[in-house]
Design a protein around this motif. Structure first.
Motif, PDB file in Angstrom:
ATOM      1  N   GLY A   1     -43.288   6.226 -12.050  1.00  0.00           N
ATOM      2  CA  GLY A   1     -43.494   5.658 -13.093  1.00  0.00           C
ATOM      3  C   GLY A   1     -42.605   6.079 -14.199  1.00  0.00           C
ATOM      4  O   GLY A   1     -43.016   5.351 -15.451  1.00  0.00           O
ATOM      5  N   ALA A   2     -41.928   6.898 -14.094  1.00  0.00           N
ATOM      6  CA  ALA A   2     -40.599   7.331 -14.964  1.00  0.00           C
ATOM      7  C   ALA A   2     -39.540   6.610 -14.702  1.00  0.00           C
ATOM      8  O   ALA A   2     -39.190   6.573 -13.607  1.00  0.00           O
ATOM      9  N   VAL A   3     -38.824   6.039 -15.656  1.00  0.00           N
ATOM     10  CA  VAL A   3     -37.494   5.533 -15.473  1.00  0.00           C
ATOM     11  C   VAL A   3     -36.566   5.943 -16.736  1.00  0.00           C
ATOM     12  O   VAL A   3     -36.969   6.026 -17.776  1.00  0.00           O
ATOM     13  N   ASP A   4     -35.274   6.057 -16.366  1.00  0.00           N
ATOM     14  CA  ASP A   4     -34.246   6.308 -17.211  1.00  0.00           C
ATOM     15  C   ASP A   4     -33.485   4.990 -17.363  1.00  0.00           C
ATOM     16  O   ASP A   4     -33.015   4.492 -16.364  1.00  0.00           O
ATOM     17  N   VAL A   5     -33.271   4.311 -18.510  1.00  0.00           N
ATOM     18  CA  VAL A   5     -32.606   3.097 -18.771  1.00  0.00           C
ATOM     19  C   VAL A   5     -31.561   3.374 -19.879  1.00  0.00           C
ATOM     20  O   VAL A   5     -31.752   4.069 -20.814  1.00  0.00           O
ATOM     21  N   THR A   6     -30.773   2.235 -19.898  1.00  0.00           N
ATOM     22  CA  THR A   6     -29.811   1.769 -20.993  1.00  0.00           C
ATOM     23  C   THR A   6     -29.676   0.557 -21.045  1.00  0.00           C
ATOM     24  O   THR A   6     -30.325  -0.360 -20.251  1.00  0.00           O
ATOM     25  N   LEU A   7     -28.573   0.305 -21.707  1.00  0.00           N
ATOM     26  CA  LEU A   7     -28.201  -1.512 -22.130  1.00  0.00           C
ATOM     27  C   LEU A   7     -26.750  -1.334 -21.741  1.00  0.00           C
ATOM     28  O   LEU A   7     -25.860  -0.563 -21.916  1.00  0.00           O
ATOM     29  N   CYS A   8     -26.306  -2.756 -21.202  1.00  0.00           N
ATOM     30  CA  CYS A   8     -25.068  -3.052 -20.925  1.00  0.00           C
ATOM     31  C   CYS A   8     -24.705  -4.326 -21.370  1.00  0.00           C
ATOM     32  O   CYS A   8     -25.705  -5.104 -21.752  1.00  0.00           O
ATOM     33  N   ASP A   9     -23.315  -4.659 -21.538  1.00  0.00           N
ATOM     34  CA  ASP A   9     -23.129  -6.232 -22.007  1.00  0.00           C
ATOM     35  C   ASP A   9     -23.119  -6.993 -20.624  1.00  0.00           C
ATOM     36  O   ASP A   9     -23.407  -6.380 -19.642  1.00  0.00           O
ATOM     37  N   ALA A  10     -22.683  -8.308 -20.807  1.00  0.00           N
ATOM     38  CA  ALA A  10     -22.799  -9.039 -19.556  1.00  0.00           C
ATOM     39  C   ALA A  10     -21.741  -8.637 -18.474  1.00  0.00           C
ATOM     40  O   ALA A  10     -21.821  -9.006 -17.463  1.00  0.00           O
ATOM     41  N   GLU A  11     -20.766  -7.992 -19.045  1.00  0.00           N
ATOM     42  CA  GLU A  11     -19.533  -7.562 -18.066  1.00  0.00           C
ATOM     43  C   GLU A  11     -19.958  -6.235 -17.261  1.00  0.00           C
ATOM     44  O   GLU A  11     -19.096  -5.652 -16.560  1.00  0.00           O
ATOM     45  N   GLY A  12     -21.181  -5.555 -17.850  1.00  0.00           N
ATOM     46  CA  GLY A  12     -21.452  -4.245 -17.177  1.00  0.00           C
ATOM     47  C   GLY A  12     -20.872  -3.048 -17.737  1.00  0.00           C
ATOM     48  O   GLY A  12     -21.087  -2.132 -17.354  1.00  0.00           O
ATOM     49  N   LEU A  13     -20.489  -3.284 -19.171  1.00  0.00           N
ATOM     50  CA  LEU A  13     -20.058  -2.244 -19.840  1.00  0.00           C
ATOM     51  C   LEU A  13     -21.278  -1.711 -20.620  1.00  0.00           C
ATOM     52  O   LEU A  13     -22.028  -2.479 -21.410  1.00  0.00           O
ATOM     53  N   PHE A  14     -21.472  -0.362 -20.711  1.00  0.00           N
ATOM     54  CA  PHE A  14     -22.447   0.281 -21.307  1.00  0.00           C
ATOM     55  C   PHE A  14     -22.309  -0.032 -22.629  1.00  0.00           C
ATOM     56  O   PHE A  14     -21.449   0.397 -23.408  1.00  0.00           O
ATOM     57  N   LEU A  15     -23.521  -0.303 -23.604  1.00  0.00           N
ATOM     58  CA  LEU A  15     -23.544  -0.332 -25.012  1.00  0.00           C
ATOM     59  C   LEU A  15     -23.728   1.349 -25.594  1.00  0.00           C
ATOM     60  O   LEU A  15     -23.945   2.336 -24.807  1.00  0.00           O
ATOM     61  N   ASP A  16     -22.979   1.327 -26.629  1.00  0.00           N
ATOM     62  CA  ASP A  16     -22.846   2.770 -27.298  1.00  0.00           C
ATOM     63  C   ASP A  16     -24.373   3.126 -27.724  1.00  0.00           C
ATOM     64  O   ASP A  16     -25.045   2.515 -28.486  1.00  0.00           O
ATOM     65  N   MET A  17     -24.937   4.340 -27.197  1.00  0.00           N
ATOM     66  CA  MET A  17     -26.328   4.624 -27.561  1.00  0.00           C
ATOM     67  C   MET A  17     -26.399   6.043 -28.234  1.00  0.00           C
ATOM     68  O   MET A  17     -27.297   6.577 -28.366  1.00  0.00           O
ATOM     69  N   GLY A  18     -25.011   6.399 -28.750  1.00  0.00           N
ATOM     70  CA  GLY A  18     -24.748   7.628 -29.557  1.00  0.00           C
ATOM     71  C   GLY A  18     -24.340   9.030 -28.742  1.00  0.00           C
ATOM     72  O   GLY A  18     -23.981   9.609 -29.279  1.00  0.00           O
ATOM     73  N   THR A  19     -25.082   9.014 -27.693  1.00  0.00           N
ATOM     74  CA  THR A  19     -25.124  10.166 -26.685  1.00  0.00           C
ATOM     75  C   THR A  19     -24.990   9.427 -25.254  1.00  0.00           C
ATOM     76  O   THR A  19     -25.374   8.404 -25.101  1.00  0.00           O
ATOM     77  N   GLU A  20     -24.345  10.489 -24.426  1.00  0.00           N
ATOM     78  CA  GLU A  20     -24.441  10.297 -23.197  1.00  0.00           C
ATOM     79  C   GLU A  20     -25.794  10.181 -22.559  1.00  0.00           C
ATOM     80  O   GLU A  20     -26.890  10.893 -23.178  1.00  0.00           O
ATOM     81  N   PHE A  21     -26.226   9.393 -21.299  1.00  0.00           N
ATOM     82  CA  PHE A  21     -27.402   9.886 -20.633  1.00  0.00           C
ATOM     83  C   PHE A  21     -27.556  11.249 -20.158  1.00  0.00           C
ATOM     84  O   PHE A  21     -26.720  11.862 -19.905  1.00  0.00           O
ATOM     85  N   ASP A  22     -28.610  11.934 -20.484  1.00  0.00           N
ATOM     86  CA  ASP A  22     -28.870  13.366 -20.161  1.00  0.00           C
ATOM     87  C   ASP A  22     -28.275  14.341 -20.938  1.00  0.00           C
ATOM     88  O   ASP A  22     -28.030  15.481 -20.590  1.00  0.00           O
ATOM     89  N   GLU A  23     -27.888  13.822 -22.189  1.00  0.00           N
ATOM     90  CA  GLU A  23     -27.186  14.835 -22.998  1.00  0.00           C
ATOM     91  C   GLU A  23     -28.028  15.724 -23.795  1.00  0.00           C
ATOM     92  O   GLU A  23     -29.037  15.282 -24.367  1.00  0.00           O
ATOM     93  N   ILE A  24     -27.489  16.917 -23.575  1.00  0.00           N
ATOM     94  CA  ILE A  24     -28.499  18.030 -24.481  1.00  0.00           C
ATOM     95  C   ILE A  24     -27.771  18.117 -25.730  1.00  0.00           C
ATOM     96  O   ILE A  24     -26.934  18.714 -26.082  1.00  0.00           O
ATOM     97  N   SER A  25     -28.593  17.444 -26.773  1.00  0.00           N
ATOM     98  CA  SER A  25     -28.251  17.204 -28.311  1.00  0.00           C
ATOM     99  C   SER A  25     -29.244  16.996 -29.066  1.00  0.00           C
ATOM    100  O   SER A  25     -30.085  16.105 -28.538  1.00  0.00           O
ATOM    101  N   PRO A  26     -29.514  17.275 -30.103  1.00  0.00           N
ATOM    102  CA  PRO A  26     -30.388  16.763 -31.274  1.00  0.00           C
ATOM    103  C   PRO A  26     -30.338  15.367 -31.301  1.00  0.00           C
ATOM    104  O   PRO A  26     -31.357  14.594 -31.682  1.00  0.00           O
ATOM    105  N   LEU A  27     -29.041  14.798 -31.183  1.00  0.00           N
ATOM    106  CA  LEU A  27     -28.920  13.331 -31.040  1.00  0.00           C
ATOM    107  C   LEU A  27     -29.572  12.659 -30.420  1.00  0.00           C
ATOM    108  O   LEU A  27     -29.591  11.437 -30.166  1.00  0.00           O
ATOM    109  N   SER A  28     -29.892  13.363 -28.997  1.00  0.00           N
ATOM    110  CA  SER A  28     -30.543  12.655 -27.898  1.00  0.00           C
ATOM    111  C   SER A  28     -31.981  12.245 -28.369  1.00  0.00           C
ATOM    112  O   SER A  28     -32.575  11.447 -27.516  1.00  0.00           O
ATOM    113  N   TYR A  29     -32.568  12.869 -29.445  1.00  0.00           N
ATOM    114  CA  TYR A  29     -33.753  12.356 -29.840  1.00  0.00           C
ATOM    115  C   TYR A  29     -33.754  10.847 -30.032  1.00  0.00           C
ATOM    116  O   TYR A  29     -32.899  10.364 -30.622  1.00  0.00           O
ATOM    117  N   SER A  30     -34.842  10.142 -29.628  1.00  0.00           N
ATOM    118  CA  SER A  30     -34.548   8.538 -29.979  1.00  0.00           C
ATOM    119  C   SER A  30     -34.495   8.248 -31.348  1.00  0.00           C
ATOM    120  O   SER A  30     -33.965   7.192 -31.553  1.00  0.00           O
TER     121      SER A  30
END
Length: 254
Positions: free
Chosen positions: A142-171
């Protein structure tokens, strides 16, 4: 401003004692593969591509979770697609991730107690558990890890990497910036977009990880004020295990 650009209100950390005390009445929803999903939903098993031991080459979720992922994906504007990075995972992967993160935090936190280290670790990775009353969220499907990409499959900038240990990872981390730069403003909109469509589809978000969403498990039940969880511990059966079950079932009908 439409619902896709609503500010993310930073939620408090879950009360894990209360979360794991919630009852589970499993609805027996099956695990399904995301290997053949089509745009605007994509699957990219991140841990497999990172070479994590025993990581799966496909992403699996409960069937009703897949339906909700499609619902979220179809809310996205044209040219933006939803990417599933991880769903159900084996216990060995959960253990590896937890141990690796705990060790990394411990290496730079010499003055912290073990309970403090555990608390910091679970902000990103839950302790491994096959307890039927309190399983790790990713072991429920029931848990999923997700992000966004553009139509070419390039990840959109979410501010941090997936699984990054940083205060900036807070939603909601970027929401508190008074005068965001152009890049920060883009990150804010990308996170709002992801958060909005996932919430509209019925998921809840782990506040410390912009990428982590839940449906049906104990975390979802606690965040959504539900009296019980729909999903408990589930196992992805190997071909041998399925054959053994087939033979057993065949014998019961004779």
């Amino acid at each position: 401003m439409n619902f896709l650009s609503q500010a993310i209100v930073q939620a408090p950390a879950p009360d894990w004692t209360a979360v794991l005390a919630l009852p589970i009445i499993d609805n027996q929803d099956s695990l399904v593969s995301l290997g053949l999903v089509k745009a605007p939903l994509r699957s990219y098993p991140a841990y497999f591509h990172q070479g994590i031991p025993n990581a799966l080459s496909d992403c699996y979720v409960r069937r009703s979770v897949l339906f909700r992922l499609y619902k979220a994906a179809r809310l996205l504007p044209i040219g933006v697609e939803l990417v599933v990075l991880d769903g159900w995972r084996p216990l060995s992967v959960q253990q590896y991730l937890f141990d690796s993160l705990f060790a990394a935090i411990n290496a730079h936190s010499v003055h912290h107690s073990e309970s403090e280290l555990l608390n910091r670790t679970r902000h990103i990775i839950a302790p491994p558990s096959t307890d039927s009353l309190a399983p790790s969220s990713h072991l429920t499907g029931g848990a999923v890890d997700v992000t966004l990409c553009d139509a070419e499959g390039l990840f959109l900038d979410m501010g941090t990497e997936f699984d990054e240990i940083s205060p900036l990872s807070y939603s909601g981390a970027f929401e508190v910036i008074d005068k965001p730069s152009a890049r920060q403003a883009e990150v804010i909109e990308n996170r709002r977009l992801l958060h909005s469509v996932m919430r509209q589809a019925g998921f809840t978000n782990l506040p410390s990880a912009w990428w982590h969403f839940d449906y049906g498990n104990q975390s979802w039940a606690w965040c959504a004020n539900k009296p019980e969880a729909k999903f408990g511990l589930i196992e992805l059966l190997s071909l041998r295990q399925r054959w053994l079950n087939n033979v057993r079932d065949e014998g019961e009908f004779r």
